[in-house]
Design an enzyme around this catalytic site. Structure first.
Site, PDB file in Angstrom:
ATOM      1  N   CYS A 329      80.394  36.884 -11.349  1.00 41.65           N
ATOM      2  CA  CYS A 329      81.277  37.699 -12.188  1.00 41.65           C
ATOM      3  C   CYS A 329      80.581  38.061 -13.507  1.00 41.65           C
ATOM      4  O   CYS A 329      79.648  38.853 -13.508  1.00 41.65           O
ATOM      5  CB  CYS A 329      82.601  36.986 -12.402  1.00 41.65           C
ATOM      6  SG  CYS A 329      83.918  38.101 -12.973  1.00 41.65           S
ATOM      7  N   HIS A 427      84.638  35.039  -7.206  1.00 36.57           N
ATOM      8  CA  HIS A 427      84.897  33.644  -7.556  1.00 36.57           C
ATOM      9  C   HIS A 427      85.310  32.895  -6.289  1.00 36.57           C
ATOM     10  O   HIS A 427      85.879  33.474  -5.365  1.00 36.57           O
ATOM     11  CB  HIS A 427      86.036  33.547  -8.573  1.00 36.57           C
ATOM     12  CG  HIS A 427      85.691  34.074  -9.923  1.00 36.57           C
ATOM     13  ND1 HIS A 427      84.825  33.437 -10.771  1.00 36.57           N
ATOM     14  CD2 HIS A 427      86.112  35.192 -10.578  1.00 36.57           C
ATOM     15  CE1 HIS A 427      84.726  34.128 -11.897  1.00 36.57           C
ATOM     16  NE2 HIS A 427      85.490  35.198 -11.808  1.00 36.57           N
TER      17      HIS A 427
END
Length: 483
Positions: A329, A427
């Site tokens: 991310c 994630h």
């Protein structure tokens, strides 16, 4: 339909864990129960079935109740993006960022969202199991409170007060907290739970008798200290590791000031073949097989921090010696050439150079991407599932060599041509056994043991429910739940 609230004398007293335990204990009895936290402040969040985000603790509690996470379970989420301000998320959607003073004035609006969510849950489930935040006795936060007694008073629900005896001073915590509440709030507290007790309960009994005589309120039970319980930590990074075998893969994660979703690393922490190290300020990055750049709520600020510690040079040196680097991310965005924040979403507007390891640039945009996804890693075509929570749009030629092919037809992330660098927006990718094993083999581990993280979490939730059954007054709990 009833509501029961758990409040704590301090942060980390055990509120989240107790609500998880109570949800599973009730669910095992056939009771329809739903977790609820009016207001949460955390950088670890989960994507919900309705396309929003909530605190990860509520997602774990939803699993305990055998429910899919929903934004009504945590209607107000505050994600700190500076020392004095936070992004405010209402019903799963970011609405604004504001400092603490401005948010104090905004609480009346936030409370409307809290009460609306609670009403919907109460109409759909037998029991709403509520978790408070921090302590109800923070004098400076009591005006306009929506997270603790302010909520309990508004919906007229009973409260259990939990305290951590392992820290010491448990009787002072309980009695002191009670004394600082108003008379109506004191009457709302229906009992105490003492958490993390070690030793002979008979030696504690005189203190319990005194507490009940002093306050006129019962001790609902004493929960033992459990050493090997590994549910996701909501705030501080959990650095405990299980017993390790001799063949270890060395993984290093630099801890950034605005690190987010550090629960990504829990499966590695629990893997018997991984030596996971979190590196703090002023520490050098040691020799490792894999360096992971984590998610961040302030990518440009954390990039500057990374450079100030010399970690950018350590990453470059690591790659020269054949090591692997993974960016997740915000960590993916750091791997590129530039990070642009024209709207000032994460601080002052402007641009910052990335590490220049992959040929792409990222522009932070107001619309946040929130979705649960599944697909296949470029590594071994391994199945992977995870979730996206990001405000950046990344473009550049490096994306042509994608890290993940998603089932919805999109590609995600990038890999370097030499195979040393991998970046992804996903994630939770280590939670999928096949993906975790493929990534560990890529990083240099040969005979990988497959570990099912979801099964480990389910086992621990069941153990928590057993603790409720064996150590708490279950008849009293059922009465408080209106059963």
């Amino acid at each position: 339909m009833s509501t029961l609230m758990v409040q704590g004398t301090t942060s980390d007293a055990g509120k989240s864990t107790l609500v998880t335990a109570l949800c599973r204990w009730l669910w095992r009895q056939g009771v329809s129960v739903v977790p609820f936290k009016p207001q949460n402040m955390a950088l670890n969040s989960a994507v919900t079935a309705d396309g929003g985000e909530i605190g990860r603790a509520q997602a774990v509690q939803a699993q305990a109740a055998n429910l899919a996470p929903h934004t009504d379970m945590n209607p107000v989420l505050l994600k700190p993006n500076s020392d004095t301000g936070s992004q405010v998320i209402i019903h799963g959607r970011a609405v604004t960022s504001m400092n603490a003073v401005a948010y104090h004035d905004y609480k009346a609006i936030a409370m409307q969202a809290v009460l609306a969510s609670h009403e919907r849950l109460k109409s759909a489930y037998q029991v709403v199991m509520v978790e408070g935040a921090g302590s109800p006795a923070e004098i400076n936060l009591r005006a306009g409170d929506i997270a603790n007694m302010g909520f309990a008073e508004a919906v007229d629900c009973p409260v259990l007060l939990i305290a951590d005896i392992n820290r010491g001073g448990v009787f002072a915590h309980l009695v002191g907290t009670l004394e600082l509440l108003s008379p109506s709030e004191q009457a709302r507290v229906k009992g105490f739970i003492i958490n993390r007790f070690r030793g002979d309960l008979a030696l504690l009994q005189p203190g319990l008798d005194w507490l009940e005589a002093r306050t006129g309120k019962p001790v609902i039970g004493v929960l033992p200290y459990v050493l090997d319980l590994h549910l996701e930590a909501e705030d501080g990074i959990d650095q405990r590791q299980v017993g390790k075998v001799e063949q270890l893969l060395k993984v290093v994660v630099p801890v950034l000031p605005r690190i987010s979703n550090h629960t990504d690393f829990d499966p590695l922490r629990l893997h018997p073949q991984v030596d996971l190290q979190f590196i703090g300020p002023g520490q050098a990055i040691p020799a490792a097989d894999l360096i992971i750049l984590p998610g961040s709520k302030s990518v440009r600020g954390d990039l500057a921090y990374l450079r100030s510690n010399g970690w950018d040079r350590a990453v470059a040196r690591h790659l020269r010696y054949g090591g692997k680097v993974l960016g997740i991310c915000g960590g993916l965005q750091m791997l590129g050439e530039q990070v642009h924040d024209p709207l000032g979403l994460e601080g002052a507007a402007g641009s910052s150079p990335g590490l220049g390891l992959l040929a792409f640039e990222t522009v932070l945009e107001e619309e946040k991407q929130l979705r649960n996804v599944s697909g296949r890693l470029s590594l071994e075509n391994a199945a992977v599932s995870g979730y996206e929570i990001h405000a950046g749009v990344t473009r550049g030629p490096a994306l042509e060599l994608a890290a993940v092919q998603l089932d919805d037809g999109r590609s995600d992330g990038a890999c370097s041509a030499d195979g040393q660098i991998l970046g992804t927006y996903l994630h939770g990718l280590f939670e999928t056994p096949a993906a975790c094993s493929a990534l560990l083999r890529w990083a240099g581990l040969e005979a990988v043991q497959e570990v099912d993280y979801h099964a480990l979490r389910e086992r621990d939730i069941e153990r928590l429910a057993d603790l409720v059954e064996h150590h708490l007054d279950t008849a009293a709990l059922r009465r408080l739940c209106g059963l």
